[in-house]
Design a protein around this motif. Sequence first.
Motif, PDB file in Angstrom:
ATOM      1  N   THR A  26       0.840  -1.205   0.000  1.00  0.00           N
ATOM      2  CA  THR A  26       0.000   0.000   0.000  1.00  0.00           C
ATOM      3  C   THR A  26       0.872   1.251   0.000  1.00  0.00           C
ATOM      4  O   THR A  26       0.541   2.247  -0.633  1.00  0.00           O
ATOM      5  CB  THR A  26      -0.923   0.037   1.235  1.00  0.00           C
ATOM      6  OG1 THR A  26      -0.115   0.046   2.419  1.00  0.00           O
ATOM      7  CG2 THR A  26      -1.864  -1.128   1.270  1.00  0.00           C
ATOM      8  N   LEU A  35       2.430   2.018  -3.582  1.00  0.00           N
ATOM      9  CA  LEU A  35       1.422   2.573  -4.490  1.00  0.00           C
ATOM     10  C   LEU A  35       1.071   4.007  -4.110  1.00  0.00           C
ATOM     11  O   LEU A  35       1.053   4.903  -4.955  1.00  0.00           O
ATOM     12  CB  LEU A  35       0.162   1.701  -4.462  1.00  0.00           C
ATOM     13  CG  LEU A  35       0.316   0.305  -5.070  1.00  0.00           C
ATOM     14  CD1 LEU A  35      -0.949  -0.511  -4.838  1.00  0.00           C
ATOM     15  CD2 LEU A  35       0.606   0.407  -6.556  1.00  0.00           C
ATOM     16  N   ALA A  36       0.828   4.232  -2.814  1.00  0.00           N
ATOM     17  CA  ALA A  36       0.394   5.559  -2.391  1.00  0.00           C
ATOM     18  C   ALA A  36       1.525   6.573  -2.546  1.00  0.00           C
ATOM     19  O   ALA A  36       1.313   7.692  -3.015  1.00  0.00           O
ATOM     20  CB  ALA A  36      -0.082   5.510  -0.945  1.00  0.00           C
ATOM     21  N   VAL A  46      -5.173  -6.571   9.346  1.00  0.00           N
ATOM     22  CA  VAL A  46      -5.692  -5.600   8.373  1.00  0.00           C
ATOM     23  C   VAL A  46      -5.536  -4.132   8.798  1.00  0.00           C
ATOM     24  O   VAL A  46      -5.075  -3.309   8.009  1.00  0.00           O
ATOM     25  CB  VAL A  46      -7.160  -5.928   8.003  1.00  0.00           C
ATOM     26  CG1 VAL A  46      -7.729  -4.868   7.080  1.00  0.00           C
ATOM     27  CG2 VAL A  46      -7.222  -7.299   7.343  1.00  0.00           C
ATOM     28  N   PRO A  47      -5.897  -3.775  10.046  1.00  0.00           N
ATOM     29  CA  PRO A  47      -5.784  -2.345  10.384  1.00  0.00           C
ATOM     30  C   PRO A  47      -4.355  -1.816  10.283  1.00  0.00           C
ATOM     31  O   PRO A  47      -4.152  -0.608  10.241  1.00  0.00           O
ATOM     32  CB  PRO A  47      -6.274  -2.286  11.834  1.00  0.00           C
ATOM     33  CG  PRO A  47      -7.081  -3.509  12.026  1.00  0.00           C
ATOM     34  CD  PRO A  47      -6.457  -4.550  11.152  1.00  0.00           C
ATOM     35  N   THR A  76      -2.067  -2.504   7.865  1.00  0.00           N
ATOM     36  CA  THR A  76      -1.435  -2.692   6.556  1.00  0.00           C
ATOM     37  C   THR A  76      -1.264  -1.387   5.790  1.00  0.00           C
ATOM     38  O   THR A  76      -0.997  -1.393   4.595  1.00  0.00           O
ATOM     39  CB  THR A  76      -2.246  -3.674   5.686  1.00  0.00           C
ATOM     40  OG1 THR A  76      -3.601  -3.254   5.713  1.00  0.00           O
ATOM     41  CG2 THR A  76      -2.132  -5.087   6.177  1.00  0.00           C
ATOM     42  N   ALA A  77      -1.444  -0.268   6.460  1.00  0.00           N
ATOM     43  CA  ALA A  77      -1.144   1.020   5.823  1.00  0.00           C
ATOM     44  C   ALA A  77      -0.635   1.956   6.902  1.00  0.00           C
ATOM     45  O   ALA A  77      -1.093   1.887   8.042  1.00  0.00           O
ATOM     46  CB  ALA A  77      -2.382   1.602   5.156  1.00  0.00           C
ATOM     47  N   SER A  78       0.321   2.775   6.549  1.00  0.00           N
ATOM     48  CA  SER A  78       0.883   3.678   7.546  1.00  0.00           C
ATOM     49  C   SER A  78       1.223   5.015   6.902  1.00  0.00           C
ATOM     50  O   SER A  78       1.903   5.064   5.878  1.00  0.00           O
ATOM     51  CB  SER A  78       2.130   3.046   8.168  1.00  0.00           C
ATOM     52  OG  SER A  78       3.067   4.034   8.496  1.00  0.00           O
ATOM     53  N   VAL A  79       0.738   6.062   7.508  1.00  0.00           N
ATOM     54  CA  VAL A  79       1.004   7.401   6.980  1.00  0.00           C
ATOM     55  C   VAL A  79       2.497   7.709   7.062  1.00  0.00           C
ATOM     56  O   VAL A  79       3.089   8.263   6.136  1.00  0.00           O
ATOM     57  CB  VAL A  79       0.203   8.455   7.762  1.00  0.00           C
ATOM     58  CG1 VAL A  79       0.535   9.846   7.258  1.00  0.00           C
ATOM     59  CG2 VAL A  79      -1.282   8.200   7.640  1.00  0.00           C
ATOM     60  N   ILE A 139       4.263   6.059   4.222  1.00  0.00           N
ATOM     61  CA  ILE A 139       3.961   6.725   2.948  1.00  0.00           C
ATOM     62  C   ILE A 139       4.776   8.008   2.843  1.00  0.00           C
ATOM     63  O   ILE A 139       5.392   8.302   1.818  1.00  0.00           O
ATOM     64  CB  ILE A 139       2.452   7.033   2.837  1.00  0.00           C
ATOM     65  CG1 ILE A 139       1.658   5.735   2.704  1.00  0.00           C
ATOM     66  CG2 ILE A 139       2.176   7.941   1.636  1.00  0.00           C
ATOM     67  CD1 ILE A 139       0.162   5.917   2.788  1.00  0.00           C
ATOM     68  N   LEU A 162      11.258  -1.247  10.645  1.00  0.00           N
ATOM     69  CA  LEU A 162      10.550  -0.572  11.738  1.00  0.00           C
ATOM     70  C   LEU A 162       9.182  -1.214  11.938  1.00  0.00           C
ATOM     71  O   LEU A 162       8.708  -1.386  13.059  1.00  0.00           O
ATOM     72  CB  LEU A 162      10.423   0.919  11.454  1.00  0.00           C
ATOM     73  CG  LEU A 162      11.749   1.697  11.478  1.00  0.00           C
ATOM     74  CD1 LEU A 162      11.530   3.160  11.139  1.00  0.00           C
ATOM     75  CD2 LEU A 162      12.439   1.578  12.830  1.00  0.00           C
ATOM     76  N   TYR A 198      -4.232   4.224  -7.468  1.00  0.00           N
ATOM     77  CA  TYR A 198      -2.991   3.918  -6.759  1.00  0.00           C
ATOM     78  C   TYR A 198      -3.175   4.085  -5.243  1.00  0.00           C
ATOM     79  O   TYR A 198      -2.612   3.358  -4.443  1.00  0.00           O
ATOM     80  CB  TYR A 198      -1.860   4.847  -7.220  1.00  0.00           C
ATOM     81  CG  TYR A 198      -1.171   4.404  -8.489  1.00  0.00           C
ATOM     82  CD1 TYR A 198      -0.138   3.468  -8.432  1.00  0.00           C
ATOM     83  CD2 TYR A 198      -1.532   4.904  -9.722  1.00  0.00           C
ATOM     84  CE1 TYR A 198       0.498   3.051  -9.589  1.00  0.00           C
ATOM     85  CE2 TYR A 198      -0.901   4.497 -10.886  1.00  0.00           C
ATOM     86  CZ  TYR A 198       0.115   3.566 -10.809  1.00  0.00           C
ATOM     87  OH  TYR A 198       0.753   3.152 -11.943  1.00  0.00           O
ATOM     88  N   LEU A 199      -3.976   5.087  -4.872  1.00  0.00           N
ATOM     89  CA  LEU A 199      -4.144   5.383  -3.445  1.00  0.00           C
ATOM     90  C   LEU A 199      -5.144   4.457  -2.770  1.00  0.00           C
ATOM     91  O   LEU A 199      -5.166   4.349  -1.548  1.00  0.00           O
ATOM     92  CB  LEU A 199      -4.611   6.830  -3.281  1.00  0.00           C
ATOM     93  CG  LEU A 199      -3.579   7.918  -3.556  1.00  0.00           C
ATOM     94  CD1 LEU A 199      -4.211   9.290  -3.432  1.00  0.00           C
ATOM     95  CD2 LEU A 199      -2.420   7.798  -2.560  1.00  0.00           C
ATOM     96  N   ILE A 213      -7.726   1.466   3.973  1.00  0.00           N
ATOM     97  CA  ILE A 213      -7.309   1.095   5.326  1.00  0.00           C
ATOM     98  C   ILE A 213      -7.273   2.325   6.227  1.00  0.00           C
ATOM     99  O   ILE A 213      -7.790   2.309   7.347  1.00  0.00           O
ATOM    100  CB  ILE A 213      -5.902   0.449   5.285  1.00  0.00           C
ATOM    101  CG1 ILE A 213      -5.900  -0.795   4.392  1.00  0.00           C
ATOM    102  CG2 ILE A 213      -5.419   0.124   6.681  1.00  0.00           C
ATOM    103  CD1 ILE A 213      -6.650  -1.945   4.933  1.00  0.00           C
ATOM    104  N   PHE A 219      -9.615   2.730   9.431  1.00  0.00           N
ATOM    105  CA  PHE A 219      -8.992   2.474  10.730  1.00  0.00           C
ATOM    106  C   PHE A 219      -8.238   3.663  11.314  1.00  0.00           C
ATOM    107  O   PHE A 219      -7.631   3.546  12.376  1.00  0.00           O
ATOM    108  CB  PHE A 219      -8.060   1.257  10.636  1.00  0.00           C
ATOM    109  CG  PHE A 219      -8.803  -0.013  10.368  1.00  0.00           C
ATOM    110  CD1 PHE A 219      -9.577  -0.596  11.363  1.00  0.00           C
ATOM    111  CD2 PHE A 219      -8.757  -0.617   9.127  1.00  0.00           C
ATOM    112  CE1 PHE A 219     -10.277  -1.762  11.121  1.00  0.00           C
ATOM    113  CE2 PHE A 219      -9.454  -1.787   8.869  1.00  0.00           C
ATOM    114  CZ  PHE A 219     -10.215  -2.361   9.873  1.00  0.00           C
TER     115      PHE A 219
END
Lengths: 274, 297, 368
Positions: free
Chosen positions: A87, A90-91, A143-144, A146-149, A152, A199, B16-17, B23, B27
């Motif tokens: 994720t 891509l982002a 799931v919660p 699997t994305a991190s600001v 990104i 990390l 892409y986003l 997520i 969340f």
Amino acid sequence: MVRSALSRTTVYILLSLGAVLMLLPFVWMISTSLKAPNEVMAMPPVWVPTEWKFENFTEAMKVAPFDRYFINSVIVTLVSTIGELLTTILAAYAFSRLNFYGRDIVFAILLGTMMVPSEVLLIPNFVTLSNLGWVDTYSALIVPWTASVFAIFLLRQYFLGIPKELSFAAKVDGCSEFKFLWYVMAPLAKPALITVALLKVINSWNAFLWPIIVTNSQELRTLPVGLSAFTTEAGIKYELLMAASSMVIFPMLILFFIMQKYIVAGVARTGLKG
Amino acid sequence: MMDKPTWNSTLKAFLYLLPALLILIVFNIYPIIKSFLMSFYTEYDFYNDIVYKYGLSNFSDILNDPNFIKAVINTTVFVIGVVPISIITSLAIAVMLNSKVKGLSFFRTIYFLPFVTSVVAVAIVWSWIFHSDYGLLNYFLGWFGIDPIQWLTDPTYSMPALIILSVWKGLGFNIIIFLAGLQNINRQYYLAAQVDGASAWHRFLSVTLPLLSPTMFFISIISIINAFKVFDEIFALFNGTAGPANSTLTVVYYVYQKFYEEWEFGLASAAAFVLFIIVFLFTLIQLSLGKKFVHYQ
Amino acid sequence: MDVRIENVTMEFQNTVAVNSLSTTIRNGEMVSLLGPSGCGKSTTLMLLAGLYKPTCGNIYFGEKNVTNIDAEKREIGMVFQNYALYPHLSVLKNIMFPLRMQKVPKREAKDRAMEMARLVQIGHLVDRKPGQLSGGQQQRVAIARALVKKPNLLLLDEPLSNLDARLRLEMREEIRRIQQEVGITAIFVTHDQEEALSISDRVMLMKDGVLQQDSIPQEMYRKPINSFAAAFIGNPPINFLLARKTEQAGNYELVNSSQIIKLPGYLNQQKIQIGLRPENLFLTDKDNALLTGEVIHLETIGRDTLIRVQIEDVTIRALIDPSIPINVGDQCHLGIEQDHVHYFDTENGSNLERGNSYDGQANMEQYA
């Protein structure tokens, strides 16, 4: 010269003393984990066990299924790390290479969420998960996360440093945008990706508050949760407790010794950014 | 590639986003709003997700709850106890490590070890060290004629025990960041100061400290924010309690109790919201003052 | 394959980078796009590559309209100013990259890449990473990568500007050699007039997004279409003098100077700009002189001597035969062949010489 040699010596003494204090708990943990019960409680303390009781580890595994906990931790850590990397790549690509309506606003909102402590999200997330019927499942553990600001942001900064001509060159070479991201950008960003991944692995492996809240059953416990439960299950058998603690700590220590360079660089970078 | 935004490029970008946003919205962003709203739920049926009544009573309730007041005080004491000790110690160690010592990476590795380890695991190890009869700490204190201390069962000593563990755990992180900051300082400043006849201590005061102030500032804020969120250490050190006589009950622990043990979602959300406000304020200070400091160098 | 550009215009936010450009590039030709920075030459290249899409106008590769076809499908090769090699891939993998993107089998891709590497003389470096190569070697890799898929068109964006002077000369000849050996149509962007004149079959000079002159190199030098072209081409730069018509027919008086010069009768402007190339001027006697002035500066560069001559308030440069003894402070008489003098309109800068009233397009047809 004498003075500076003297202060040099003082520096080494102080640093070594500090190092001993830092290491002591680990040494004591390992030492205790290999002792017979009578030596555990000995006063003055016995530093090197007279007989090395490796059985303590198998004993601990008999009391609680640490193998199961270990597998759970590996699954949760691996899947959430891979998910986050995907994720994030891509982002970060969208934020660094594409121009679109609302880009700056979306990015600002995401950065803004970094200010909110994750503890605040605990309760609503629990409600969401129970609505989804995910409480006490692997999905809830994975799931919660699997994305991190933060990830990104870090990767976007790295991507911005990659010259734009490379993407032109790739296009002319007949490479689609998605392939370019996959074959050129991602491999080039390897140092940043490794940092992000490491990390993540450390955080995920050591996570505690979230897993105890979203899981109840023993089969889903990760190592830290299992270890915490073990303190009541093992009673006051410190040699078993220390053996169990070692099992939780060692994988990360090994990872750290191998990947030290990247972890240290990653932490240092978070500091310089602020 | 960096042409003007079009609907086409926007559609592509959001594809892409999509995974990340999905997520993060579910969340991260939604719960922020939801958490804010939940703190106003005064009558709430969690199982059916029905709210019967909204109001401010959650906030007045927790502010009148002696336990919450205690949690805020404990957290403050913890912050005041951990942050200065940790910063001064780690700065001293970083400066020593930066003075061209041999074995820099060896020392750095050792100091950094606790950072990668599970809080729960090391807290359990420390609870063994803190053991009143057979613990290492009391054994060492015995050398100096100090009687055994009930670290984990005496409310007077539980907070110091928690502080010792936290300082030990967080030292490596600070050292690494201080080292990065120190290595960022141009050596020419030191040479200039040396030519001007400044002693080592003066060089530290007049060159290192001012030039390190952005790093110092960053570490202070991060340490304060992290200290406000302490939980895992307490849970593991005191075996799933908030210390003897709630002596190490902190704000996050209070949230956990209200939420997970008492099922009081509204109260827990209100308490979490107070935590958010505290952290948010410090973040704002960091952002506004941070800008001033960054131009410093 | 011919490349035809038809009335192509490219607008960015508020600027017109390329303004209604039209030309045709013949199969196998090497064309330079020349001009100062910001003249639209790189944008034109990007348009040809498909990395930009024109605001209006059409581009044809052969009979095919490619205006809306993306770069990855245009089958072109491109070389960038900073080479844009993939830093994480070896030289061989870099060259193979376009083939792999076309799903050419690995073996074949490798053979073709090796063959191309040998053509550009880097066959012994294929296992290195780009970072381990010199600038000239990187340039060769970039050329190999651009050519390996046998494109119909090779685009080069300032390929020599990151190289040092010596290497630039060498690579310039290399590029020409490779281009002719492969027989590919090539378009070469540069801001260096010498580079453009020496390497290409034809030069397109641009300014502010507008094509100024489109001709063979010698033509551009000998018959600049306007004062801009005259000023841009040539080193040291052309001398410009302003002259005003006098009472007497055919006589003009230099502005800021009282010297009278005789000009051809067909010129009938009140004011006129005269262009004299330093290398066309020569020392002569008083009777044959166009201009007379005092030498104020003298320097010998290699095989030439450059002098600066003060004619009252005007200074001009001249390259003269170093065997003629002359010193600073001397009076000198400068002459020039009549057909080496350029005349320009003071208003729009256009060349006033008889027979020069062509436009760029017509000129192109003329030599083709």
